[in-house]
Scaffold this active site. Structure first.
Site, PDB file in Angstrom:
ATOM      1  N   ASP A 120      22.579  62.036  57.481  1.00 29.93           N
ATOM      2  CA  ASP A 120      24.094  61.189  58.033  1.00 29.93           C
ATOM      3  C   ASP A 120      25.368  61.684  57.462  1.00 29.93           C
ATOM      4  O   ASP A 120      25.141  62.901  57.799  1.00 29.93           O
ATOM      5  CB  ASP A 120      23.545  60.339  55.760  1.00 29.93           C
ATOM      6  CG  ASP A 120      23.196  59.035  56.390  1.00 29.93           C
ATOM      7  OD1 ASP A 120      22.189  59.311  57.446  1.00 29.93           O
ATOM      8  OD2 ASP A 120      22.692  59.439  54.893  1.00 29.93           O
ATOM      9  N   LYS A 166      26.869  56.553  59.469  1.00 34.12           N
ATOM     10  CA  LYS A 166      26.743  56.032  57.876  1.00 34.12           C
ATOM     11  C   LYS A 166      28.050  56.117  57.485  1.00 34.12           C
ATOM     12  O   LYS A 166      27.741  56.187  56.213  1.00 34.12           O
ATOM     13  CB  LYS A 166      25.535  56.253  57.897  1.00 34.12           C
ATOM     14  CG  LYS A 166      24.044  55.189  57.798  1.00 34.12           C
ATOM     15  CD  LYS A 166      24.113  53.608  57.810  1.00 34.12           C
ATOM     16  CE  LYS A 166      23.472  52.456  58.322  1.00 34.12           C
ATOM     17  NZ  LYS A 166      22.246  52.567  58.452  1.00 34.12           N
ATOM     18  N   MET A 221      28.838  53.150  45.982  1.00 34.41           N
ATOM     19  CA  MET A 221      29.664  52.855  46.507  1.00 34.41           C
ATOM     20  C   MET A 221      30.880  52.202  46.427  1.00 34.41           C
ATOM     21  O   MET A 221      30.595  50.509  47.288  1.00 34.41           O
ATOM     22  CB  MET A 221      29.020  51.472  47.737  1.00 34.41           C
ATOM     23  CG  MET A 221      27.915  52.919  48.462  1.00 34.41           C
ATOM     24  SD  MET A 221      27.043  51.526  49.597  1.00 34.41           S
ATOM     25  CE  MET A 221      25.777  52.194  48.537  1.00 34.41           C
TER      26      MET A 221
END
Ligand code: SAH
Length: 485
Positions: free
Chosen positions: A261, A283, A396
């Site tokens: 990632d 991502k 996030m």
């Protein structure tokens, strides 16, 4: 002075002590000495199948205890040269130079190689720092220059090698003849052994399933060294390359392909083999990247090609890592996989902040959440947990900080509840901020935070160390100013 060195001095230095592996099985090794040095050598030699004889007239208690717990010939007498009869190696560990010198002289005149502890000038051989995975041994020698250095190297090599390597090597010996008979010399044989030492066979030995290991080895032999692919979903940790696990490191070194990632730093990926294929799966918010379906397909395809793949995900692969979808795709395609945990961002952020995630009498549960389930009218289920005192880690959450704060306030959490924010947790350039729930919305408008951000909310946050953090509220003015423009 001439700056150009003569050619002779740049040729590789010569070893004054050359490492060899000496056959000692069933043969006699004699140690002369009463104390700690003798005991250290006894411990070292007891890792071998040599017969040990210890000569000690007045043994110290620790030596007596060790001798009684181990199968050795203990001679409680004053040293006599006849004690060395039949030995292949002799250690002089009396602690007295004259005594050691005498033992060494006696050994030499009987044609036996001798070692005097801490007296390199009296030594015919040196003992190495040893990584023992019998029958595999790695011996580190510095010709006496740096025992501490040798121990440091030993520790690093020890970490790199699976504890089950010895058992795997023993199993390998059992397959050597068959491999030589059934596989042509060269590529096929090499491929067989590579698969044997890194693939399913190694994995089964590591988890203690020797019978499965045997089955896998036989299948591998039948298939001429061709293996089924295997995908390891590996946690890379929060970013700092020494926060990955030893298992993750080993798998990285064995992988044919590393699919990573965007959040996984180059330094972690670089722990892999240099010739491994690397595929960035992306991502990262706002960047072009493969869709989850494309990543699933890629893993299945690599597995079908027989590749050993490390699917490297930041933090822990099972925490907001979409590993569930990847595992489902691999299961559906019948491709073998495993999961290797990693240090999740919440733990790294808490460590940076010296923040107790659970705190006696204050917080006894913790929630891993993401603000991205906030859409819709209903309060998220975790809001109630926050009100009940859980510590909440928001992944996030930067771009929706205001929403998170509003929903928690709506659920009844006090605006004074402590909040800790860490950007780039575990990395050298990390930034720490502290404040209250009321300050949290300001996070959303900061353009200075470009790295990943972890937010931790709850009363336990009050137990953190705020010496190295800035107040979140300090940025409010900047926000207003930016808006006014
Ligand atoms: N599987 C990962 C999480 C992936 S989701 C884990 O277990 O950590 C990505 C989010 O993780 C980021 O938006 C951020 O909230 C958090 N994150 C990952 N690395 C981080 C780091 N070094 N510092 C702060 N937050 C981090």
């Amino acid at each position: 002075m001439n700056a150009i060195l003569p050619a002779k001095s740049v040729s590789p230095a010569k070893l004054n002590a050359f490492p060899v592996f000496m056959r000692v099985e069933g043969r006699l090794v004699v140690i002369v000495g009463n104390g700690e040095e003798a005991l250290a050598k006894a411990r070292l030699m007891s890792q071998s199948s040599a017969r040990l004889r210890i000569i000690a007239e007045e043994p110290e208690a620790a030596l007596v205890a060790w001798v009684s717990a181990n199968d050795v010939d203990f001679v409680r007498q004053a040293y006599d040269p006849a004690h060395l009869d039949g030995a292949v190696l002799v250690f002089a560990a009396t602690g007295e130079e004259v005594h050691d010198a005498r033992v060494v002289a006696d050994a030499r005149s009987a044609g036996i190689a001798a070692n005097a502890v801490d007296r390199p000038e009296l030594c015919d051989f040196f003992t190495p720092a040893l990584v023992n995975r019998a029958p595999v041994a790695i011996a580190i020698g510095t010709e006496g220059a740096g025992p501490v250095l040798a121990q440091m190297i030993r520790a690093r090599i020890d970490q790199m090698l699976s504890p089950s390597l010895g058992r795997l090597a023993t199993l390998a010996s059992a397959y050597r003849d068959a491999a030589e008979r059934l596989l042509p010399r060269g590529n096929a044989r090499r491929q067989f052994w590579k698969a044997f030492f890194t693939g399913e066979v190694a994995h089964s030995v590591a988890v203690g399933d020797e019978s499965q290991a045997g089955l896998s080895a036989s299948a591998l032999l039948r298939n001429g060294g061709r293996t089924a692919g295997h995908i390891s979903l590996v946690g890379a940790g929060p970013g700092s390359e020494d926060l990955i696990t030893l298992r993750a490191h080993r798998l990285l070194m064995e992988a044919d392909v590393i699919v990573h990632d965007a959040l996984v730093p180059e330094a972690v990926i670089a722990l892999g083999r240099r010739d491994a294929e690397r595929i960035a799966a992306g991502k990262r918010k706002g960047c072009h990247s493969k869709s989850q379906a494309e990543i699933n397909d890629l893993l299945v395809e690599l597995g079908r090609e027989g590749k050993r793949v490390v699917r490297l995900k930041s933090g822990d692969p099972l925490v907001f890592g979409r590993a569930g979808e990847e595992m489902a795709a691999l299961r559906a395609a019948g491709i073998s996989y495993e999961v290797v945990p990693g240090v999740t961002a919440a733990f790294a952020a808490a460590a940076d902040f010296e923040l107790p995630l659970t705190l006696r009498g204050v917080a006894s549960s913790m929630v891993f959440t993401t603000g991205h389930d906030l859409r819709g009218n209903s309060l998220p289920d975790w809001a109630k947990l926050a009100v009940a005192g859980a510590t909440v880690a928001v992944y996030m959450g930067r771009s929706i900080a205001a929403d998170v704060a509003a929903r928690l306030a709506e659920a009844g959490l006090s605006p004074d509840t402590a909040v800790a924010v860490v950007e780039n947790a575990s990395l050298g350039h990390r930034k720490l901020f502290h404040g209250t729930l009321a300050d949290l919305p300001s996070l959303e408008h900061r353009s200075d935070l470009t790295g990943p951000v972890m937010t931790i909310i709850g009363d336990a946050v009050a137990g953190a160390n705020f010496d190295k953090s800035e107040p979140l509220a300090a940025h409010k003015g900047a926000r207003v100013f930016a808006r006014a423009q």
